[in-house]
Design an enzyme around this catalytic site. Structure first.
Site, PDB file in Angstrom:
ATOM      1  N   GLU A  71       5.245 -10.548  -2.768  1.00 38.21           N
ATOM      2  CA  GLU A  71       5.638  -9.325  -2.058  1.00 38.21           C
ATOM      3  C   GLU A  71       6.166  -9.723  -0.686  1.00 38.21           C
ATOM      4  OE1 GLU A  71       2.441  -6.727  -4.643  1.00 38.21           O
ATOM      5  OE2 GLU A  71       2.267  -6.706  -2.470  1.00 38.21           O
ATOM      6  N   GLU A 229       2.414   0.347   0.984  1.00 34.51           N
ATOM      7  CA  GLU A 229       3.440  -0.147   0.047  1.00 34.51           C
ATOM      8  C   GLU A 229       4.798   0.173   0.649  1.00 34.51           C
ATOM      9  OE1 GLU A 229       2.770  -1.717  -2.772  1.00 34.51           O
ATOM     10  OE2 GLU A 229       0.671  -1.234  -3.199  1.00 34.51           O
TER      11      GLU A 229
HETATM   12 ZN   LIG Z   1       0.565  -5.884  -3.578  1.00 36.49          ZN
END
Ligand SMILES: [Zn+2]
Length: 350
Positions: A71, A229
């Site tokens: 990520e 997120e």
């Molecule tokens: Zn994650």
């Protein structure tokens, strides 16, 4: 024997704590230095670095990324902030600790090496009868570093921890945050204002204890803590960093200002959801009726099929029941799907 002797002089020059952490996947000897502006730098371990400015502070801030190694966008943001602190371009007003959770998983471009780190916090790293592994050891160490960081803060300082991620799949609401279960304490409008400033207007309120890093800091240390997120997973260098400009600017304000002024709270700025239920995979034969690329927060009409687990069919039992984090490939016994329902701002907010 030190694996990387005298790294601190180089680090002071180039500020490249990310490369140093990636070159020392599971361990780096602690070291310290001081910047020209008086900021004290403490490297506690690989991926764990603390900055203590010489001025009096009122917040203790933890910014973590790479709890999932692939990520990349939040890792790039933190790398830029750390380099700007080392160069003196950013003058800190607050204590801040940056954490790259899982450097080896960054190197192999995977979510994790052996085990999902974000399922191991709040003590779940050490379980009778289960062998330790690198990620379990790392989760235990990260809890220790966070505890130690908060314990050394000024009495009365506000504690916060933003654990920065990007989602595996797209989302109807590009950025969203997960507010850990507060055990009945009110949700804070001031935290929603901070998130809004980051470009996050969708917030998911959890209703049970969790094994995540953000739940750990919230529950154990009373920190205002979120899993944030920031968009969809992309390889290094392929992130459109303009999409993260608001987040980066807001984080810079947070760490360089004494008291940040956010836009006045307005309930219409937010889409809030609360968890409705969790659907676990219990059978080999598990499937979703929607395509693999169905986005997070896709809503379903009452009665529509949500998942099939062997002989069991799950149907939406509330109008607008929406899907989050669907993953049919999880190990048997683990969560394959979370569903959520819309939530109004009410007396549970202060
Ligand atoms: Zn994650």
């Amino acid at each position: 024997m030190s694996a990387t002797p005298n790294y601190i002089d180089n680090l002071k020059k180039n500020g490249d704590f990310l490369s140093l952490s990636r070159a020392n996947e599971w361990h780096l000897d602690a070291s310290e230095c001081q910047l020209a502006n008086g900021t004290k730098v403490s490297v506690h371990d690989t991926g764990v670095i603390e900055f203590q400015p010489s001025v009096k502070t009122n917040k203790d801030i933890v910014l973590s990324s790479a709890i999932h190694g692939n990520e990349t966008a939040p890792i790039e943001i933190c790398d830029q902030l750390i380099k700007a602190i080392f160069s003196g371009e950013l003058e800190l007003a607050q204590r801040v600790m940056f954490i790259y959770g899982n450097p080896q998983s960054i190197n192999i471009d995977k979510r994790f090496v052996e085990e999902n780190l974000n399922r191991l916090f709040n003590g779940h790293h050490t379980v009778d009868g289960l062998a330790m592994n690198n990620e379990r050891n790392r989760a235990a160490k990260l809890e220790h570093y966070v505890s130690d960081f908060f314990a050394r803060g000024e009495a009365g300082s506000a504690r916060c921890h933003y654990d920065l991620h990007t989602a595996i799949r797209g989302s109807k609401n590009d950025k969203f945050a997960v507010y850990p279960y507060l055990h009945g304490k009110p949700w804070k409008k001031s935290q929603l204002q901070f998130l809004h400033s980051c470009g996050v207007n969708t917030v998911l309120m959890m209703k049970s204890a969790a094994t995540t890093f953000s739940y750990y800091s919230s529950y154990v240390h009373g920190a205002d803590s979120f899993t944030v997120e920031l968009g969809q997973v992309k390889p290094f260098g392929e992130n459109d960093m303009t999409k993260f400009a608001k987040t980066k600017e807001t984080l810079i304000a947070l760490i360089t200002q004494n008291d940040v002024q956010y836009k006045e709270f307005n309930a219409d700025d937010f889409e809030l959801f609360s968890v409705h239920r969790s659907i676990n995979r219990t059978q080999q034969d598990f499937s979703f009726p929607f395509p693999d690329d169905a986005v997070n927060f896709t809503g379903f009409a009452k009665g529509e099929l949500l998942a099939t687990d062997g002989q069991t069919c799950y149907y939406a039992d509330v109008e607008g029941e929406a899907i989050i984090f669907p993953n049919a490939d999880v190990a048997i016994g683990q969560r394959a799907l979370l569903t959520v329902v819309p939530l109004e701002i009410n007396d549970n907010f202060k």
